[in-house]
Write an enzyme that holds these catalytic residues in place. Structure first.
Site, PDB file in Angstrom:
ATOM      1  N   ASN A 290       0.818  -1.208   0.000  1.00 59.34           N
ATOM      2  CA  ASN A 290       0.000   0.000   0.000  1.00 59.34           C
ATOM      3  C   ASN A 290       0.855   1.263   0.000  1.00 59.34           C
ATOM      4  O   ASN A 290       1.188   1.800  -1.027  1.00 59.34           O
ATOM      5  CB  ASN A 290      -0.946  -0.041   1.204  1.00 59.34           C
ATOM      6  CG  ASN A 290      -2.031   0.993   1.137  1.00 59.34           C
ATOM      7  OD1 ASN A 290      -1.784   2.147   0.829  1.00 59.34           O
ATOM      8  ND2 ASN A 290      -3.262   0.594   1.443  1.00 59.34           N
TER       9      ASN A 290
ATOM     10  N   ASP B 175      -2.060   1.493   6.060  1.00 57.28           N
ATOM     11  CA  ASP B 175      -2.451   2.148   4.809  1.00 57.28           C
ATOM     12  C   ASP B 175      -1.310   3.043   4.350  1.00 57.28           C
ATOM     13  O   ASP B 175      -0.156   2.644   4.391  1.00 57.28           O
ATOM     14  CB  ASP B 175      -3.758   2.918   5.033  1.00 57.28           C
ATOM     15  CG  ASP B 175      -4.558   3.120   3.770  1.00 57.28           C
ATOM     16  OD1 ASP B 175      -3.998   3.631   2.782  1.00 57.28           O
ATOM     17  OD2 ASP B 175      -5.761   2.796   3.754  1.00 57.28           O
TER      18      ASP B 175
END
Length: 311
Positions: free
Chosen positions: A171, A222
């Site tokens: 990510n 993330d």
């Protein structure tokens, strides 16, 4: 922290110093999937809304929010700014095999394809190096079939070179100030990667990789960013918080979003420091509730890093 504030935080992280972020700006009364916080040379903030495809500009003077472009069906997930002022946007598209990276003028016009959908990638995040090349993450691959990876595109766009293969849904990306360390968050495997880079920007020296941290909980790490001292900030999706690491990968602090223990503001996706300050902004939305889409602010470990676009 109180017992209530500790809700949903792993036991191993409950003694980590914590700060609760404060509201900074509401992007929408609706719950939009915000991502890609990035400042331009004028100090104005840009970001994207994944599922509606909007590319936003927030003028810091007067806090005026405008939509520069709408990439319908492209699912933009990250935004970085080229030294020449163009906006580079990573697009997930069908989230399987037809993503792209596109560039546009600062006003949202003159759309240009940089990495085309025919190549089969799903670009989720990117970071420029000082030569004008960039790294991007290919957001594919479950844990049992890690097909994702990290790729580098030189400034002349003559190739797409694999730097790190066999990752499970990589990510976030961050490049250290000296550009010899690439940080990668591997979302599906809940891992933080420390990757040393050779002078050619794509080779990795023997024993040049490690996993300094393994995260806990569903969803996981993330987007990430760094400060001028090389500290790293990782947004924890569906956990409503950001973890702050030293340049050595040691967890030093955590930032909690308000009411996260009640299931609010949990979709924290991207941290970024306001240039010239130590104010860390974090975007999120209140999925499942009625709080809308917000940017929150907290104190970072260091001041903002003037990356490629400011040089």
């Amino acid at each position: 922290m109180s017992v209530k504030e500790l809700s949903g935080i792993p036991c191993s992280e409950r003694e980590v110093p914590a700060e609760v972020a404060a509201p900074w700006f509401q992007i929408s009364a609706e719950n939009k999937q915000l991502e890609g916080l990035c400042f331009d040379r004028a100090g104005d903030l840009h970001l994207v809304d994944v599922f509606e495809g909007n590319v936003y500009k927030l003028e810091m003077t007067g806090r005026k929010l405008t939509v520069l472009a709408t990439l319908t069906g492209e699912n933009p997930a990250a935004l970085k700014i080229h030294r020449d002022g163009r906006l580079f946007v990573c697009c997930l598209a069908n989230m399987r095999d037809n993503g792209s990276i596109v560039a546009m003028a600062p006003d949202g016009s003159e759309l240009e394809t940089i990495v085309g959908p025919e190549l089969g990638y799903v670009p989720d995040d990117m970071v420029f190096d000082s030569d004008g090349g960039f790294y991007f993450s290919d957001f594919t691959g479950p844990v049992f079939n890690p097909t994702g990876g990290i790729y580098h595109v030189p400034a002349d766009r003559s190739s797409v070179d694999c730097v790190v293969p066999n990752l499970a849904t990589p990510n976030g990306l961050a490049l250290s100030p000296d550009e010899h360390v690439l940080w990668v968050t591997e979302m599906a495997a809940n891992r933080l990667h420390f990757i040393q880079l050779g002078d050619d920007r794509v080779s990795i020296p023997p024993y040049g990789t490690s996993v300094p941290y393994t995260f806990s909980g569903l969803e996981g790490p993330d987007s990430c960013s760094i400060d001028a001292d090389g500290n790293l900030y990782v947004a924890m999706y569906e956990q409503g918080r950001v973890l702050c690491f030293t340049p050595e990968g040691v967890l030093a602090k955590q930032i909690l979003l308000p009411d996260r223990e009640q299931g609010r503001n949990r979709r924290s996706t991207h941290p970024m420091i306001i240039p010239g300050t130590s104010t860390l902004l974090i975007c999120t939305n209140d999925f499942g509730h009625d709080g809308g889409s917000w940017i929150f602010a907290a104190e970072a470990l260091g001041k903002g890093y003037d990356s490629y676009q400011f040089s």
